[in-house]
Design a protein around this motif. Structure first.
Motif, short mmCIF file in Angstrom:
data_model
loop_
_atom_site.label_atom_id
_atom_site.label_comp_id
_atom_site.label_asym_id
_atom_site.label_seq_id
_atom_site.Cartn_x
_atom_site.Cartn_y
_atom_site.Cartn_z
N ASP A 208 1.01 -1.08 0.09
CA ASP A 208 -0.02 -0.16 0.47
C ASP A 208 0.35 1.25 0.09
O ASP A 208 0.34 2.52 0.40
N GLY A 209 2.37 0.87 -0.10
CA GLY A 209 3.21 2.06 -0.25
C GLY A 209 3.28 2.62 1.18
O GLY A 209 4.33 3.76 0.82
N LEU A 236 8.43 -2.39 -1.61
CA LEU A 236 8.60 -4.04 -1.89
C LEU A 236 9.83 -4.85 -1.18
O LEU A 236 9.56 -5.53 -0.76
N SER A 237 10.88 -4.03 -0.27
CA SER A 237 12.04 -4.39 0.53
C SER A 237 12.33 -3.05 1.32
O SER A 237 11.87 -1.65 1.40
N LEU A 238 12.86 -3.78 2.69
CA LEU A 238 13.40 -2.67 2.96
C LEU A 238 14.65 -3.14 3.88
O LEU A 238 15.20 -4.38 3.61
N ALA A 239 15.80 -2.37 4.50
CA ALA A 239 16.76 -2.78 5.51
C ALA A 239 16.54 -1.22 6.11
O ALA A 239 16.99 0.01 5.76
N VAL A 240 17.63 -1.94 7.74
CA VAL A 240 18.13 -0.38 8.37
C VAL A 240 19.63 -0.85 8.35
O VAL A 240 20.58 -1.76 7.76
N GLN A 241 19.91 0.71 8.30
CA GLN A 241 21.26 0.93 8.98
C GLN A 241 21.81 1.65 9.43
O GLN A 241 21.08 2.81 10.13
N ASP A 242 23.34 1.46 10.24
CA ASP A 242 23.57 2.02 11.48
C ASP A 242 23.96 2.88 10.55
O ASP A 242 25.74 2.87 9.99
N TYR A 243 23.77 4.10 10.93
CA TYR A 243 24.75 5.17 10.77
C TYR A 243 24.48 6.40 11.34
O TYR A 243 23.05 6.76 12.12
N PHE A 271 15.60 2.54 4.53
CA PHE A 271 16.06 2.31 3.19
C PHE A 271 14.34 1.63 2.69
O PHE A 271 14.73 0.18 2.90
N CYS A 272 13.84 1.76 1.48
CA CYS A 272 13.08 1.06 1.64
C CYS A 272 12.74 1.16 -0.11
O CYS A 272 12.64 2.21 -1.03
N GLY A 273 13.02 0.04 -0.57
CA GLY A 273 12.58 -0.06 -2.55
C GLY A 273 10.92 -0.44 -2.84
O GLY A 273 10.89 -0.72 -2.68
N HIS A 274 10.81 0.63 -3.93
CA HIS A 274 9.70 0.23 -3.79
C HIS A 274 9.09 0.16 -5.38
O HIS A 274 10.43 -0.33 -6.10
N GLY A 275 7.90 0.16 -5.74
CA GLY A 275 7.70 -0.60 -6.95
C GLY A 275 8.29 0.70 -8.43
O GLY A 275 8.64 0.12 -9.51
N THR A 280 14.14 4.88 -1.38
CA THR A 280 13.80 6.36 -0.67
C THR A 280 14.11 6.20 0.92
O THR A 280 14.31 4.87 1.85
N VAL A 281 15.06 7.15 1.13
CA VAL A 281 15.90 6.54 2.81
C VAL A 281 15.03 7.66 3.90
O VAL A 281 14.78 8.83 3.45
N TRP A 282 15.33 6.95 5.15
CA TRP A 282 14.48 7.77 5.64
C TRP A 282 15.58 8.08 7.50
O TRP A 282 15.82 6.69 7.33
N ASP A 283 15.79 8.79 8.78
CA ASP A 283 16.12 9.47 9.58
C ASP A 283 15.52 8.11 10.19
O ASP A 283 14.80 9.23 10.23
N LEU A 284 15.28 7.09 10.92
CA LEU A 284 14.35 5.80 11.64
C LEU A 284 14.65 7.41 13.50
O LEU A 284 13.25 7.27 13.77
#
Length: 422
Positions: A208-209, A236-243, A271-275, A280-284
């Motif tokens: 749903d985005g 479709l996918s995501l990953a969390v990065q220590d930064y 990091f969110c991988g979209h269709g 897109t990259v977000w600061d958690l």
């Protein structure tokens, strides 16, 4: 270096062992490289097994260690490294069920699987037996397929996501389900990832985005991310990065009510991988937008499909794979402008398999200086520096769906109850 399409007789290692033990004098196995079919004669000898290509004496095949073989198509040619399984694990899967996902904690000697019948199972990893000891079996854990599983750092709790749009937390001690997450996302859950070493928060992605941060203790959706330019762009996918940002920020929340819902989010990016082929990259920690990476340019989106898999390599780079073509790309990341906004540069690209057929990259994970990559037809490790193929995993004759890395070993699962350890 060229990427090869490699296939070999699934039980070839059994033939090799028979020759080593003197049970056979000579027997042939088959191997295919880039569409070329060859027969390798395996002969028992006083100094071990010998190998000879029946069709072409210039082709060499050799065992270089207990679990690695090398194939060269000509003298001085590049050597293709084949890695057969360390063990075929037997998990007493339900008849006809496909194991969709697997998670392993070598530290706690536990494995968790989810299958196409909606069943969640956990097993003890007994190093003295190839048959896994079942700890619990949760039939109908989900109303349909289990699509993702995670094991929490404690080793006593697992998380599962299903095609029924729910995410559940399970006790691996007694099979109870203290938390069920639903309602915040209106599309299929495509990926989940823990945040931090304690696992108090996790993130889920949806068609749903949306990408949601969940707090496990309350089963509450603490925050939702969406692309501003295209809010319904499927994740479709995501990953969390220590930064660690240039100017570290304390844990922040948008209102007093949610101040107790975020744990170990500071200094991390999502990091969110979209269709659409965008990442897109977000600061958690701040819950703010940090930029975008155009993994697929506008003219490529239709042919490559969305970003189906993401893996982060330290603080400097990400690796992405696509849903319609077995293409993997590595991007170097940098910061520019105010707010540490992401910039990116393509480092390398690898195209696998048949360029004409539709294939997908199912999963990517970083292990040391390699990228473990599972596609529709290939299971390989790629060098993180240039994308060259290090090893080709072999020894299976069914479709692989997922893998988990733990304790230096790789566990892969697939259709017909297939479960392997490399």
């Amino acid at each position: 270096m060229k990427f090869h399409t490699v296939d070999i007789q699934a039980d070839f290692l059994a033939v090799v062992n028979d020759a080593l033990n003197g049970k056979i004098d000579e027997e042939t196995i088959w191997v295919r490289v880039d569409g070329r079919s060859l027969r390798i004669a395996v002969k028992s000898g006083a100094d071990g097994a010998g190998y000879r290509c029946v069709e072409d004496p210039a082709v060499t095949f050799a065992q270089v260690s207990a679990r690695r073989f090398e194939l060269a198509l000509a003298p001085g040619a590049e050597r293709v490294v084949l890695r057969p399984p360390k063990a075929y694990l037997f998990a007493d899967a339900d008849a006809g069920a496909s194991i969709n996902c697997v998670a392993v904690s070598a530290e706690h000697a536990v494995a968790v699987t989810g299958d196409s019948n909606g069943t969640l199972s956990s097993f003890s990893l007994d190093r003295d037996s190839v048959r896994l000891a079942r700890r619990l079996r949760l039939a109908d854990a989900h109303m349909s397929d289990v699509t993702a599983v995670l094991i929490f750092p404690s080793g006593s709790v697992a998380l599962s996501a299903g095609l029924d749009y729910t995410i559940k937390i399970w006790s691996l001690a007694d099979g109870s389900c203290p938390r069920t997450m639903r309602g915040a996302q209106k599309g299929r859950i495509t990926a989940v990832s823990l945040v931090g070493a304690r696992g108090r928060n996790f993130v889920s992605a949806s068609l749903d985005g949306s990408a949601c941060i969940w707090e496990c203790g309350s089963a509450q959706c603490a925050h939702t991310f969406r692309r501003v330019r295209k809010p319904q762009d499927p994740v479709l996918s995501l990953a969390v990065q220590d930064y660690q940002p240039a100017a570290p920020a304390p844990e922040m929340s948008h209102s007093p009510e949610d101040s107790g819902l975020f744990f170990e989010c500071a200094g991390k990016r999502l990091f969110c991988g979209h269709g659409s082929g965008t990442v897109t990259v977000w600061d958690l920690g701040r819950r703010t937008f940090a930029g975008e990476v155009q993994a697929a340019e506008s003219g490529e989106a239709d042919s490559l499909g969305g970003v189906n898999a993401i893996a982060v390599a330290g603080r400097e780079s990400i690796v992405v794979g696509f849903e319609k073509k077995a293409v993997v790309r590595c991007f170097d990341l940098g910061a520019c402008g105010a707010g540490d906004k992401i910039s990116s540069r393509l480092r390398w690209e690898v195209a696998m398999g048949n360029a004409e057929g539709e294939q997908e990259i199912k999963k990517l994970e970083i292990s040391g200086d390699t990228v473990v990559c599972l596609s529709t037809d290939e299971f390989v490790t790629l060098n993180i520096s240039d994308g060259s193929a290090n090893e080709y995993f072999v020894g299976y004759d069914s479709v692989l769906n997922d893998f988990s890395i733990s304790g230096g070993n790789i566990f892969a699962c697939g259709k017909e109850g297939l479960l392997l350890e490399y």
